[in-house]
Design an enzyme around this catalytic site. Sequence first.
Site, short mmCIF file in Angstrom:
data_model
loop_
_atom_site.label_atom_id
_atom_site.label_comp_id
_atom_site.label_asym_id
_atom_site.label_seq_id
_atom_site.Cartn_x
_atom_site.Cartn_y
_atom_site.Cartn_z
N LEU A 92 0.87 -1.17 0.00
CA LEU A 92 0.00 0.00 0.00
C LEU A 92 0.91 1.22 0.00
CD1 LEU A 92 -3.06 0.45 0.02
CD2 LEU A 92 -2.97 0.56 2.52
N ASP A 93 0.75 2.08 -1.01
CA ASP A 93 1.61 3.25 -1.16
C ASP A 93 1.57 4.14 0.07
OD1 ASP A 93 2.29 2.45 -3.70
OD2 ASP A 93 0.89 3.79 -4.72
N PRO A 94 2.66 4.89 0.35
CA PRO A 94 2.64 5.83 1.47
C PRO A 94 1.50 6.85 1.40
CG PRO A 94 4.89 5.51 0.73
CD PRO A 94 4.00 4.79 -0.26
#
Length: 297
Positions: free
Chosen positions: A42-44
């Site tokens: 999950l991207d930042p």
Amino acid sequence: MHGWIILDKPLGLGSTQAVSAVKRALRAGGYPRLKVGHGGTLDPLASGVLPVAVGEATKLAGRMLDSDKIYRFTICFGAQTDTLDAEGRVVAESAVRPMAAALAAAAAALSGPIDQLPPAYSALKVDGARAYDLARAGAEVVLAPRRVTIHALTLDPGTPDGPLDQASFTAHVSKGTYIRSLARDLAQAVGTVGHVTMLRRIKAGPFGLDHAISLDKLADAAMAHALEDVCLPLRAGLDDIPALSLTPDQAGLLRSGQVVVGIAAPDGQCFAMLGDTPVALAEVEGNRLKVVRGFNL
């Protein structure tokens, strides 16, 4: 402590950092050293459901990576960035603002199996290097389209009429789907450009936000030596797999890697159990049972 800790990952935190937070919680709580891994990057700049596998559950993390996901996301229209989200620099602009009806029609047209072009800023590898590293270095990144499935894509029912500066959607997608690319394609389909300004994963495989805990709650549970209270059982990651009860002799054979014959169960994968103890993710073929992933419990 062999199971799943489902985090509600906050903005600004990477998946690897979230795994590190679980490792720190285990140490703080005085638990034995265990393997820890996540079940889907999950991207930042995204928040929401991040399954973290602990102990023997890490053997199922790959299966979690292959599972469907559900996201809520918002597109800002009029500007496209190089990263396709709010972090990047603007590379294209348009004065066109779409109507709700056009967006709903575009969402319907994008549903089903599609060939999707991944973002240049992604973790995919090009000649052994990460695409985002090449893109940040100024190299031209050319990625091949990937076949993905958009099971459902719906415009927020509360979307007003009239030209829209932004709109929110819910997407149920297969593994490998990039929501940033989906947002780009939606904007292009209605004659404009856009980028993602909000992305929240609300479900990953069988795990939803109702299972998820904050990092603060994780830390509190660790300090109280009560991580067991927030750790879901190994079985929770296989809720779509039927359980199969074994005799002690059958469990012994399976644990030693042998095939068990004479199994009266339908063909397909099963969760082999000896009483309440998981033995293996196994597969029945004919009347024979063999190990897919064994658990050392």
